[in-house]
Scaffold this active site. Structure first.
Site, short mmCIF file in Angstrom:
data_model
loop_
_atom_site.label_atom_id
_atom_site.label_comp_id
_atom_site.label_asym_id
_atom_site.label_seq_id
_atom_site.Cartn_x
_atom_site.Cartn_y
_atom_site.Cartn_z
N VAL A 65 1.02 -1.18 -0.20
CA VAL A 65 0.16 0.24 -0.15
C VAL A 65 0.89 1.19 0.13
O VAL A 65 1.82 1.25 0.71
CB VAL A 65 -1.04 0.03 1.39
CG1 VAL A 65 -2.06 1.08 1.08
CG2 VAL A 65 -1.62 -1.30 1.02
N ASP A 105 -13.12 -10.69 8.04
CA ASP A 105 -11.51 -10.35 8.55
C ASP A 105 -11.60 -9.08 9.42
O ASP A 105 -10.87 -8.25 9.17
CB ASP A 105 -10.61 -10.19 7.56
CG ASP A 105 -9.11 -10.18 8.11
OD1 ASP A 105 -8.95 -10.49 9.40
OD2 ASP A 105 -8.07 -9.60 7.64
#
Length: 481
Positions: free
Chosen positions: A41, A146
């Protein structure tokens, strides 16, 4: 030491985004802010006006497909991170252009623990925002799988948004999910959308590139659309990499074998913005892909998943909510297990044993007869784990942390719960205390709890002294004292 091949591949993956002209011409990439085995990222600025974004380069094609599909479905949800656009073509990793949010709920909890804690009004506002995001997912038949504090990102003005949908699945019916082959069949009438986002109000998504564009016919010739291209690409990659990608945790097909059956920790990577670790092959043509039990971070994983269930639904998210809410109350993780077996042991020490009385049908879970524990005569109870909390707060946690999935309160039910609608009321988002940055590990404590790093032995059995292994007709059973 890593082999030269591994090192070269890793460096290529980490830096590949800088060599993609279609991305660098639109975005000025500043620095990498997160990294894992299956995604990187970066913080970047849009060149046209300096608007900040997060570029998520996903190295796992199935995880990328799931995240794009889920975020497009949820693009009007104010408590879900915004997908502005994405770049994806053959032989390249998918790069998602996401809303840039500088901190997360894990950082909020850490700062509260260091300081003066959180007021009830603050806790309630965080809860309401989480519930609104989860409700949006579940109303659209999306199970996140998640949910944890580090996947709940927060804007500078206190708006919380669900993120990291790399493990999300779109449910069609109980126990089944939409497969790549099935997307076009079920979405043939989806409207065509542009893949840009507005320059005047970049924080509001009004149109995103859609996987489900219709095929167009021009002078009698069919022009292949993005959905068909991606579907074909996924199919070909699945065929070519099936042997390499069989369950990356246990090296066994995870649609049939659970985490416990392989006796591994079966954990996901540490990166808060990661992709999925597990390979979950879709079925054959016209079929649905199987669910897997090896999903989510262990501390927030529902008991049925720990016992190998592959026939579950949105209730696994509700258990995760219970763990998150309990952590907001105590500023400590509720069940910080060091292995899958230890995770179950911690849950049982608080709630008691898993039985047909507490969860009808639990004996049919894949690993129920293989893994057993001694009877807990006096379980601690949730009250002991949350001292000094009110009866209403304890009751709210009990509505989520219960063994029977069908008994767990839904997000919408909790939004109407008395606790969230009585004094003290949730504070306005403008009054929430938002950390300036995402928390990082303390140098003297790299395994600190707020990073959700689950360190320790790779074996589930090393920390247990009394283990009784018995042969059975189908294999073996293990009993822990």
């Amino acid at each position: 030491m890593s082999s030269p091949t591994t090192t070269t591949r890793s460096n290529t993956k980490s830096w590949s985004i800088y060599g993609r002209r279609e991305i660098t011409s639109k975005y000025d990439i500043k620095e990498r802010i997160g990294s894992g085995a299956y995604s990187d990222v970066y913080r970047a600025l849009r060149r046209s006006d300096g608007f900040p974004v997060a570029l998520k380069e996903i190295h796992d094609y199935q995880s990328a497909f799931r995240e794009i599909e889920a975020l497009q479905t949820l693009h009007n949800s104010p408590n879900v991170v915004v997908l502005h656009e994405y770049f994806w073509r053959e032989d390249e990793d998918a790069v998602l252009v996401l809303e840039y949010l500088r901190t997360d709920l894990a950082s909020v909890i850490k700062e509260a623990k260091r300081g003066s804690g959180m007021s009830v009004g603050e806790i309630k506002r965080w809860m309401v925002q989480i519930l609104l995001g989860v409700d949006a997912c579940h109303r659209n038949s999306i199970v996140h799988r998640d949910l944890k504090p580090s996947n709940l990102l927060i804007s500078d003005d206190g708006v919380l948004k669900l993120a990291d949908f790399g493990q999300a699945r779109i449910l069609l019916e109980p126990g089944f999910v939409r497969s790549v082959d099935d997307l076009q069949h079920h979405e043939q009438n989806a409207p065509t959308q542009d893949n840009s986002f507005p320059s005047e109000q970049p924080e509001v998504i009004t149109a995103v590139d859609d996987l489900r564009d219709q095929a167009r016919v021009n002078q009698g010739q069919v022009i292949v659309n993005k959905e068909e291209f991606l579907r074909d690409m996924v199919e070909q990659k699945a065929k070519s990499s099936a042997m390499d990608d069989l369950d990356k945790d246990s090296n066994i097909h995870d649609g049939d074998i659970s985490c416990l059956a392989t006796c591994t920790t079966s954990e996901m990577e540490d990166d808060p913005l990661k992709g999925s670790y597990t390979y979950e092959p879709d079925g054959g043509e016209g079929s649905y892909g199987p669910l897997t039990s090896c999903v989510g971070t262990r501390w927030f994983r529902a008991p049925e998943l720990l016992y190998g269930s592959t026939n579950y639904g949105m209730e696994v998210d509700l258990w995760s909510l219970g763990c998150i809410f309990a952590e907001l109350f105590s500023l400590e993780p509720m069940f910080p297990g060091t292995s899958d077996i230890d995770q179950l042991a911690r849950i049982f020490n608080v709630l008691g044993n898993l039985t047909e009385e507490t969860f009808p049908g639990c004996s049919k879970l894949p690993d129920y007869k293989m893994i057993s524990f001694c009877k807990i005569e006096k379980p601690l109870g949730i009250e002991a784990c949350l001292p000094n909390r009110s009866p209403d707060e304890i009751l709210l946690i009990k509505k989520l942390l219960c063994f029977d999935p069908t008994s767990r309160a839904t997000a919408m039910e909790l939004l109407h719960d008395k606790y969230l609608n009585e004094e003290p009321l949730p504070v306005p988002t403008s009054e929430l205390r938002v950390p300036l940055t995402k928390c990082a590990p303390d140098e003297d404590s790299p395994g600190d709890w707020y990073d959700y790093r689950e360190t320790g032995s790779d074996s589930d059995f090393d920390e247990f002294g009394g283990v009784n292994v018995t042969k059975t007709d189908t294999g073996f059973s293990i009993r822990f004292d």
